[in-house]
Structure formats: C-alpha cells, structure tokens
Design a protein around this motif. Sequence first.
Motif, PDB file in Angstrom:
ATOM      1  N   LYS A   4       0.833  -1.219   0.000  1.00 21.73           N
ATOM      2  CA  LYS A   4       0.000   0.000   0.000  1.00 21.73           C
ATOM      3  C   LYS A   4       0.861   1.259   0.000  1.00 21.73           C
ATOM      4  O   LYS A   4       0.485   2.290  -0.568  1.00 21.73           O
ATOM      5  CB  LYS A   4      -0.993  -0.002   1.156  1.00 21.73           C
ATOM      6  CG  LYS A   4      -0.369   0.031   2.534  1.00 21.73           C
ATOM      7  CD  LYS A   4      -1.437  -0.035   3.625  1.00 21.73           C
ATOM      8  CE  LYS A   4      -0.853  -0.238   4.965  1.00 21.73           C
ATOM      9  NZ  LYS A   4      -0.406   0.858   5.708  1.00 21.73           N
ATOM     10  N   ASP A   5       2.049   1.188   0.596  1.00 19.84           N
ATOM     11  CA  ASP A   5       2.958   2.329   0.600  1.00 19.84           C
ATOM     12  C   ASP A   5       3.482   2.612  -0.809  1.00 19.84           C
ATOM     13  O   ASP A   5       3.631   3.777  -1.201  1.00 19.84           O
ATOM     14  CB  ASP A   5       4.138   2.088   1.548  1.00 19.84           C
ATOM     15  CG  ASP A   5       3.696   1.900   2.992  1.00 19.84           C
ATOM     16  OD1 ASP A   5       2.773   2.621   3.431  1.00 19.84           O
ATOM     17  OD2 ASP A   5       4.263   1.024   3.670  1.00 19.84           O
ATOM     18  N   TYR A   6       3.745   1.553  -1.550  1.00 25.32           N
ATOM     19  CA  TYR A   6       4.195   1.735  -2.937  1.00 25.32           C
ATOM     20  C   TYR A   6       3.067   2.278  -3.812  1.00 25.32           C
ATOM     21  O   TYR A   6       3.304   3.084  -4.714  1.00 25.32           O
ATOM     22  CB  TYR A   6       4.764   0.439  -3.505  1.00 25.32           C
ATOM     23  CG  TYR A   6       6.129   0.124  -2.932  1.00 25.32           C
ATOM     24  CD1 TYR A   6       7.224   0.955  -3.210  1.00 25.32           C
ATOM     25  CD2 TYR A   6       6.330  -0.967  -2.108  1.00 25.32           C
ATOM     26  CE1 TYR A   6       8.475   0.695  -2.676  1.00 25.32           C
ATOM     27  CE2 TYR A   6       7.582  -1.234  -1.570  1.00 25.32           C
ATOM     28  CZ  TYR A   6       8.650  -0.399  -1.861  1.00 25.32           C
ATOM     29  OH  TYR A   6       9.891  -0.649  -1.333  1.00 25.32           O
ATOM     30  N   LEU A   7       1.842   1.867  -3.507  1.00 21.33           N
ATOM     31  CA  LEU A   7       0.698   2.427  -4.245  1.00 21.33           C
ATOM     32  C   LEU A   7       0.561   3.927  -3.994  1.00 21.33           C
ATOM     33  O   LEU A   7       0.326   4.697  -4.932  1.00 21.33           O
ATOM     34  CB  LEU A   7      -0.604   1.724  -3.843  1.00 21.33           C
ATOM     35  CG  LEU A   7      -0.969   0.457  -4.575  1.00 21.33           C
ATOM     36  CD1 LEU A   7      -2.324  -0.056  -4.108  1.00 21.33           C
ATOM     37  CD2 LEU A   7      -0.967   0.647  -6.063  1.00 21.33           C
ATOM     38  N   VAL A   8       0.719   4.329  -2.753  1.00 26.94           N
ATOM     39  CA  VAL A   8       0.657   5.753  -2.418  1.00 26.94           C
ATOM     40  C   VAL A   8       1.781   6.499  -3.139  1.00 26.94           C
ATOM     41  O   VAL A   8       1.567   7.593  -3.673  1.00 26.94           O
ATOM     42  CB  VAL A   8       0.728   5.962  -0.882  1.00 26.94           C
ATOM     43  CG1 VAL A   8       0.930   7.429  -0.530  1.00 26.94           C
ATOM     44  CG2 VAL A   8      -0.527   5.423  -0.217  1.00 26.94           C
ATOM     45  N   GLU A  11       0.641   6.908  -6.662  1.00 28.34           N
ATOM     46  CA  GLU A  11      -0.456   7.884  -6.740  1.00 28.34           C
ATOM     47  C   GLU A  11       0.045   9.319  -6.562  1.00 28.34           C
ATOM     48  O   GLU A  11      -0.496  10.249  -7.160  1.00 28.34           O
ATOM     49  CB  GLU A  11      -1.525   7.559  -5.698  1.00 28.34           C
ATOM     50  CG  GLU A  11      -2.266   6.272  -6.002  1.00 28.34           C
ATOM     51  CD  GLU A  11      -3.099   5.738  -4.848  1.00 28.34           C
ATOM     52  OE1 GLU A  11      -3.948   4.871  -5.108  1.00 28.34           O
ATOM     53  OE2 GLU A  11      -2.880   6.158  -3.688  1.00 28.34           O
ATOM     54  N   ASN A  12       1.086   9.480  -5.770  1.00 28.13           N
ATOM     55  CA  ASN A  12       1.637  10.813  -5.534  1.00 28.13           C
ATOM     56  C   ASN A  12       2.629  11.255  -6.610  1.00 28.13           C
ATOM     57  O   ASN A  12       3.118  12.377  -6.572  1.00 28.13           O
ATOM     58  CB  ASN A  12       2.308  10.883  -4.161  1.00 28.13           C
ATOM     59  CG  ASN A  12       1.297  10.812  -3.037  1.00 28.13           C
ATOM     60  OD1 ASN A  12       0.144  11.198  -3.197  1.00 28.13           O
ATOM     61  ND2 ASN A  12       1.724  10.303  -1.897  1.00 28.13           N
TER      62      ASN A  12
END
Length: 183
Positions: A4-8, A11-12
Amino acid sequence: MEYKDYLVLLENSLDQKTSVFNKKLISTNYKILGTKLPYLRAVARDIIKKGDADVILNNNKFTYYEEILLYGFVLAGVKMDEDERIKIIDEYVDCFDNWSNVDSFCSSLKSVKNNKALYLNFIKKCIIDENDFKVRVGVVLLMDYYLKEPNLHEILALALSAQKESYYIQMALAWMFATSFAF
C-alpha cells in the motif's frame, strides 16, 4: 515498505501532462495515473535494492496501468531462477490489455540475452496463445533479443506463425520485420 505504501508513492507521482498524453495514446481498462517511465524504472530498482521485490511480486491484482509496469520492471530486474521467472511471467502477461505494457516489459527483460533457449520455448507458447497481447509478447521478445541470431530465417518464420487479424499483433510483426531489415 508495504504494498500500500508503494501504491501511495505511485499515486503521488502522477504528472498531469503525462496522464493526458497516455490516456490518448494507450487504450486500457486500468486507471492511468500519468507516472513517467523513468520514474517507475527508478522505483523498481530501489525496490530491488531494498530487498522488497516480494512485496511487489506477491501482488497480482492491479488497479493502475503503472502498477502493472512497476510489477514488470521489478520482475525483469530481480535476481531469480529463470525457470521461476518464466512461470511468473506466464501468469503476469495475462493481465496485459495494451501494447505499452507488452513493449515496456519486453524491453526490460534483459535476462533473455543469457537464456535464449529457455525463453524460446516460452515464446513458442506465447505465439500460439489465444490472448492477443500474449502473442505480442512473443513477437516483441523475438524482435528485441533474437534478430541477430545466425538462424534468422527460423526466427522470422516463428514470428510469422503468429499471424492473426489483431491490429496489435500485426503492428508488432511489421515492427519486427522492419527492424530485421536494419541488420
């Protein structure tokens, strides 16, 4: 880091101009963020360096076009047994729904250079697959890594066996044959 951190992180990292451009150029069912390829490649290298490749490779449910690319760049770059990599690739390419995922991944899969016989068997399976983008994987891998082979006529014949009415396969074949004339 967790997935989920890599997804954020993805996304950023979106770039509005890249997003608009990619949405015009790439027809996909996945959401397009607009993350630039050099950034995705750098993130993949960082993931591999940190030893987090499994965090990415243990997830094969994708929301974003860029997520698929990141997965592929990690898969192509991480050190692993080639038989195992091919098994993962075989499942991974089933999620492709556009030419860009195919072409970006195939050009990153440098381990083909040292394992041509092994990958040739995989390519032969791709060429006869029903999934147009999996067929394109086979053609693009042939183009990227096999055109300088002494048995070029056999490689070109294998590519021609991929003849299907699909626009994306036909374009890959045209690209391959044009490239072969340059050698």
